[in-house]
Design a protein around this motif. Structure first.
Motif, PDB file in Angstrom:
ATOM      1  N   GLN A  37       0.786  -1.356  -0.015  1.00  0.00           N
ATOM      2  CA  GLN A  37       0.097  -0.129   0.144  1.00  0.00           C
ATOM      3  C   GLN A  37       0.744   1.502  -0.119  1.00  0.00           C
ATOM      4  OE1 GLN A  37      -0.533  -2.486   2.015  1.00  0.00           O
ATOM      5  NE2 GLN A  37      -2.441  -3.370   1.302  1.00  0.00           N
ATOM      6  N   SER A  38       2.021   1.502   0.749  1.00  0.00           N
ATOM      7  CA  SER A  38       2.870   2.410   0.704  1.00  0.00           C
ATOM      8  C   SER A  38       3.662   2.581  -0.565  1.00  0.00           C
ATOM      9  CB  SER A  38       4.011   2.240   1.936  1.00  0.00           C
ATOM     10  OG  SER A  38       3.296   2.213   3.259  1.00  0.00           O
ATOM     11  N   ALA A  39       3.794   1.421  -1.355  1.00  0.00           N
ATOM     12  CA  ALA A  39       4.322   1.538  -2.552  1.00  0.00           C
ATOM     13  C   ALA A  39       3.297   2.299  -3.286  1.00  0.00           C
ATOM     14  CB  ALA A  39       4.737   0.183  -3.296  1.00  0.00           C
ATOM     15  N   TYR A  40       2.109   2.126  -3.567  1.00  0.00           N
ATOM     16  CA  TYR A  40       1.357   2.747  -4.161  1.00  0.00           C
ATOM     17  C   TYR A  40       1.143   4.222  -3.904  1.00  0.00           C
ATOM     18  CZ  TYR A  40      -1.184  -0.985  -6.850  1.00  0.00           C
ATOM     19  OH  TYR A  40      -1.685  -2.234  -7.738  1.00  0.00           O
ATOM     20  N   ALA A  41       1.238   4.632  -2.563  1.00  0.00           N
ATOM     21  CA  ALA A  41       1.025   5.821  -2.148  1.00  0.00           C
ATOM     22  C   ALA A  41       2.233   6.816  -2.549  1.00  0.00           C
ATOM     23  CB  ALA A  41       0.696   5.713  -0.541  1.00  0.00           C
ATOM     24  N   ALA A  42       3.244   6.020  -2.692  1.00  0.00           N
ATOM     25  CA  ALA A  42       4.397   6.996  -3.251  1.00  0.00           C
ATOM     26  C   ALA A  42       4.064   7.167  -4.688  1.00  0.00           C
ATOM     27  CB  ALA A  42       5.663   5.989  -3.434  1.00  0.00           C
ATOM     28  N   ILE A  43       3.481   6.585  -5.570  1.00  0.00           N
ATOM     29  CA  ILE A  43       3.099   6.857  -6.738  1.00  0.00           C
ATOM     30  C   ILE A  43       2.009   8.096  -6.583  1.00  0.00           C
ATOM     31  CG2 ILE A  43       1.852   6.091  -9.030  1.00  0.00           C
ATOM     32  CD1 ILE A  43       4.624   4.738  -8.586  1.00  0.00           C
ATOM     33  N   GLN A  44       1.309   7.833  -5.871  1.00  0.00           N
ATOM     34  CA  GLN A  44      -0.032   8.878  -5.446  1.00  0.00           C
ATOM     35  C   GLN A  44       0.822  10.186  -5.409  1.00  0.00           C
ATOM     36  OE1 GLN A  44      -2.041   8.352  -2.066  1.00  0.00           O
ATOM     37  NE2 GLN A  44      -3.986   8.456  -3.279  1.00  0.00           N
ATOM     38  N   SER A 311      -8.672  14.497 -22.051  1.00  0.00           N
ATOM     39  CA  SER A 311      -9.466  13.852 -23.105  1.00  0.00           C
ATOM     40  C   SER A 311      -9.271  12.278 -23.080  1.00  0.00           C
ATOM     41  CB  SER A 311      -8.929  14.296 -24.705  1.00  0.00           C
ATOM     42  OG  SER A 311      -9.021  15.389 -25.138  1.00  0.00           O
ATOM     43  N   PHE A 312     -10.848  11.761 -22.665  1.00  0.00           N
ATOM     44  CA  PHE A 312     -11.041  10.258 -22.818  1.00  0.00           C
ATOM     45  C   PHE A 312     -11.517   9.524 -23.755  1.00  0.00           C
ATOM     46  CE2 PHE A 312     -11.026  10.625 -17.799  1.00  0.00           C
ATOM     47  CZ  PHE A 312      -9.483  10.168 -17.602  1.00  0.00           C
ATOM     48  N   LYS A 313     -10.922   8.745 -24.415  1.00  0.00           N
ATOM     49  CA  LYS A 313     -11.278   8.319 -25.660  1.00  0.00           C
ATOM     50  C   LYS A 313     -12.143   6.919 -25.470  1.00  0.00           C
ATOM     51  CE  LYS A 313      -9.783  11.656 -28.130  1.00  0.00           C
ATOM     52  NZ  LYS A 313     -10.839  12.720 -28.612  1.00  0.00           N
ATOM     53  N   LYS A 314     -13.341   6.812 -26.303  1.00  0.00           N
ATOM     54  CA  LYS A 314     -14.028   5.466 -26.233  1.00  0.00           C
ATOM     55  C   LYS A 314     -13.028   4.057 -26.290  1.00  0.00           C
ATOM     56  CE  LYS A 314     -17.738   2.947 -28.407  1.00  0.00           C
ATOM     57  NZ  LYS A 314     -18.760   2.874 -29.207  1.00  0.00           N
ATOM     58  N   GLY A 315     -13.173   3.146 -25.376  1.00  0.00           N
ATOM     59  CA  GLY A 315     -12.471   1.974 -25.526  1.00  0.00           C
ATOM     60  C   GLY A 315     -11.393   1.817 -24.614  1.00  0.00           C
ATOM     61  N   GLU A 316     -10.938   3.136 -24.171  1.00  0.00           N
ATOM     62  CA  GLU A 316      -9.770   3.417 -23.351  1.00  0.00           C
ATOM     63  C   GLU A 316      -9.806   2.726 -22.054  1.00  0.00           C
ATOM     64  OE1 GLU A 316      -6.830   7.049 -24.679  1.00  0.00           O
ATOM     65  OE2 GLU A 316      -8.487   7.355 -23.335  1.00  0.00           O
ATOM     66  N   ARG A 317      -8.817   2.181 -21.469  1.00  0.00           N
ATOM     67  CA  ARG A 317      -8.766   1.344 -20.162  1.00  0.00           C
ATOM     68  C   ARG A 317      -8.353   2.252 -19.130  1.00  0.00           C
ATOM     69  NH1 ARG A 317      -9.806  -4.379 -21.409  1.00  0.00           N
ATOM     70  NH2 ARG A 317     -10.339  -4.243 -23.511  1.00  0.00           N
ATOM     71  N   LEU A 318      -8.957   2.094 -18.046  1.00  0.00           N
ATOM     72  CA  LEU A 318      -8.410   3.137 -16.770  1.00  0.00           C
ATOM     73  C   LEU A 318      -8.336   1.967 -15.529  1.00  0.00           C
ATOM     74  CD1 LEU A 318      -9.682   6.490 -16.150  1.00  0.00           C
ATOM     75  CD2 LEU A 318      -9.922   4.851 -14.168  1.00  0.00           C
ATOM     76  N   LEU A 319      -7.502   2.386 -14.765  1.00  0.00           N
ATOM     77  CA  LEU A 319      -7.135   1.857 -13.634  1.00  0.00           C
ATOM     78  C   LEU A 319      -7.274   2.756 -12.142  1.00  0.00           C
ATOM     79  CD1 LEU A 319      -6.330  -1.259 -11.869  1.00  0.00           C
ATOM     80  CD2 LEU A 319      -3.936  -0.018 -11.959  1.00  0.00           C
ATOM     81  N   PRO A 320      -8.426   2.447 -11.426  1.00  0.00           N
ATOM     82  CA  PRO A 320      -8.667   3.442 -10.415  1.00  0.00           C
ATOM     83  C   PRO A 320      -8.399   2.654  -9.055  1.00  0.00           C
ATOM     84  CG  PRO A 320     -10.729   2.610 -11.269  1.00  0.00           C
ATOM     85  CD  PRO A 320      -9.690   1.823 -11.922  1.00  0.00           C
ATOM     86  N   PRO A 321      -7.213   2.401  -8.480  1.00  0.00           N
ATOM     87  CA  PRO A 321      -7.098   1.337  -7.266  1.00  0.00           C
ATOM     88  C   PRO A 321      -7.764   1.798  -6.077  1.00  0.00           C
ATOM     89  CG  PRO A 321      -5.017   2.012  -8.385  1.00  0.00           C
ATOM     90  CD  PRO A 321      -6.020   3.060  -9.223  1.00  0.00           C
ATOM     91  N   ASN A 322      -8.730   0.610  -5.820  1.00  0.00           N
ATOM     92  CA  ASN A 322      -9.338   1.039  -4.774  1.00  0.00           C
ATOM     93  C   ASN A 322      -8.560   1.528  -3.338  1.00  0.00           C
ATOM     94  OD1 ASN A 322     -11.363   0.109  -6.199  1.00  0.00           O
ATOM     95  ND2 ASN A 322     -12.230  -1.699  -4.743  1.00  0.00           N
ATOM     96  N   LEU A 323      -7.358   0.941  -3.101  1.00  0.00           N
ATOM     97  CA  LEU A 323      -6.726   1.211  -1.861  1.00  0.00           C
ATOM     98  C   LEU A 323      -6.160   2.350  -1.838  1.00  0.00           C
ATOM     99  CD1 LEU A 323      -3.235   1.421  -2.153  1.00  0.00           C
ATOM    100  CD2 LEU A 323      -3.659  -0.997  -3.297  1.00  0.00           C
ATOM    101  N   LEU A 324      -6.128   3.025  -3.069  1.00  0.00           N
ATOM    102  CA  LEU A 324      -5.562   4.541  -2.833  1.00  0.00           C
ATOM    103  C   LEU A 324      -6.485   5.374  -2.385  1.00  0.00           C
ATOM    104  CD1 LEU A 324      -3.453   4.842  -6.336  1.00  0.00           C
ATOM    105  CD2 LEU A 324      -2.676   4.851  -3.893  1.00  0.00           C
TER     106      LEU A 324
END
Length: 407
Positions: A37-44, A311-324
């Protein structure tokens, strides 16, 4: 950290600003072998709130609670149609009900929610307690254990297999399949795990459709949508999804709890001293859940639109990590610190909106029983000398090895 051969990097789309490109691979995250979780938070804290990565097929990443909560709830723009990264093969069956959006999602989700209501979970509590006590009592005289194999893969999985009325002895076959599904870093590995689970389940799905009982598996494979029973293929997908969830997620959270308490003596003593304080125990569990979020589910952009100047385009993927959400210093003061007196700690460990985890009530009940029964019998424990916990990242973060010892 993974040592697998590097997958090719995706090319940056023209509409993605070059200063928003970050080399981020959530299967291979610096520092995650010490603290996921801290590794993710460092990205954040060191990168833009929303950025784009060329890893795992190329996708957006949201890092802040404000945006992640929007993406969890707004299925009109952020669809659940494909929840894994890298993208699965086109022929992959839809994971029912997870990869369905409202209103269709609600028709399939209903029997699962009904089966995991507070009243239904209360009926399971004695069984959870008995398995927990029996398992711990067998471990106490040993003075040590490998927690993941000896406990985390015993308690919730035994309870779950009883709920779906499947043979307990099948767990040794099923657990590696579940592991490949949630932490396999390539689409082929996860696809094979889905095929293997489907092959295992087919006979049970057919049997419960012809001779249904009062178990959870019978309920989901005979789900009625608009007055008609779902197909065998849909039933197998549905059954596979609940098996993947039931075999891994609570085991992972138990292991994160045990790792934290083994390395934080003062926190452990606080819980030991107040095991009979229901209010304190509830808040302690919530704080530990906030600090140790696990799940990562991707989204698909449904149409072209602008969001916060991007700009978000149709069909693009997105990751919203719950833990963040739980690790966001904009909504939680000093989020890396576990504070059992914290008021209103915000997290999204179980998701939000229409896709909020229906098993959250049972998970919290199992975590509470674990703390009470383990700490009343083994109040002082630590990481076994000359060993180190093994952590894993992926679609679901987890602890794969945790050696504990006590006097």
């Amino acid at each position: 950290m993974s040592d697998l051969r590097e997958a090719p990097m995706a090319e940056r789309p023209d509409h993605v600003p070059s200063d928003l490109v970050v080399d981020f691979d959530f299967y291979n995250l610096p520092g995650s072998d010490e603290d996921v979780q801290s590794a993710y938070a460092a990205i954040q804290t060191t990168h833009p709130d929303i950025f784009w990565t060329p890893r795992n097929g190329g996708h957006w990443v949201a890092t802040r609670a404000e945006d992640i909560l929007v993406m969890q709830k707004d299925h009109q723009r952020f669809s659940y149609r494909h929840v894994t990264l890298p993208p699965m093969p086109e022929e992959t069956p839809v994971q029912i009900p997870l990869e369905l959006d409202p209103p269709e999602h609600a028709h399939y989700r209903r029997p699962l929610v009904q089966a995991l209501q507070p009243g239904a979970v209360a009926k399971l509590e004695q069984g959870v307690h008995d398995v927990c006590v029996e398992t711990i009592e067998a471990l106490v005289p040993r003075g040590e254990c490998e927690f993941v194999e000896d406990f985390a893969k015993v308690l919730p999985i035994t309870v779950f297999l009883r709920m779906v009325n499947l043979p307990l002895e099948d767990k040794d076959y099923l657990l590696p399949i579940a592991e490949a599904s949630v932490r396999g870093r390539d689409a082929q590995t996860r696809f094979r795990s889905m095929q293997d689970m489907g092959a295992y389940l087919y006979k049970w799905v057919e049997e419960r459709r012809h001779n249904p009982g009062d178990d959870l598996l019978s309920q989901v494979v005979n789900t009625q949508v608009r007055g008609e029973r779902i197909s065998v293929a849909e039933a197998t997908s549905y059954a596979g999804l609940i098996l993947f969830g039931g075999l891994d997620t609570v085991a992972g959270m138990l292991s994160f709890f045990a790792k934290f308490l083994a390395t934080h003596d003062e926190h452990r003593r606080q819980v030991v001293a107040r095991l009979d304080d229901e209010v304190f125990l509830k808040s302690a569990i919530e704080e530990l859940i906030r600090r140790h979020g696990m799940a990562n589910t991707a989204r698909v952009v449904t149409h072209d639109f602008e969001y916060k100047g991007l700009s978000f385009k149709k069909g693009e993927r997105l990751l919203p990590p719950n833990l963040l959400v739980g690790m966001d210093d904009r909504v939680n003061d000093d989020p890396a610190t576990v504070d059992f007196a914290r008021k209103g700690g915000t997290h999204a460990a179980f998701g939000n909106g229409a896709h909020a985890c229906p098993g959250a009530i049972l998970a919290r009940r199992e975590l509470r029983i674990f703390l009470r029964e383990w700490l009343s019998r083994i109040p002082d424990f630590h990481i076994k000398p000359r060993t180190k916990p093994v952590l894993a990242t992926g679609m679901v973060n987890g602890v794969t090895k945790l050696e504990l010892a006590w006097n």
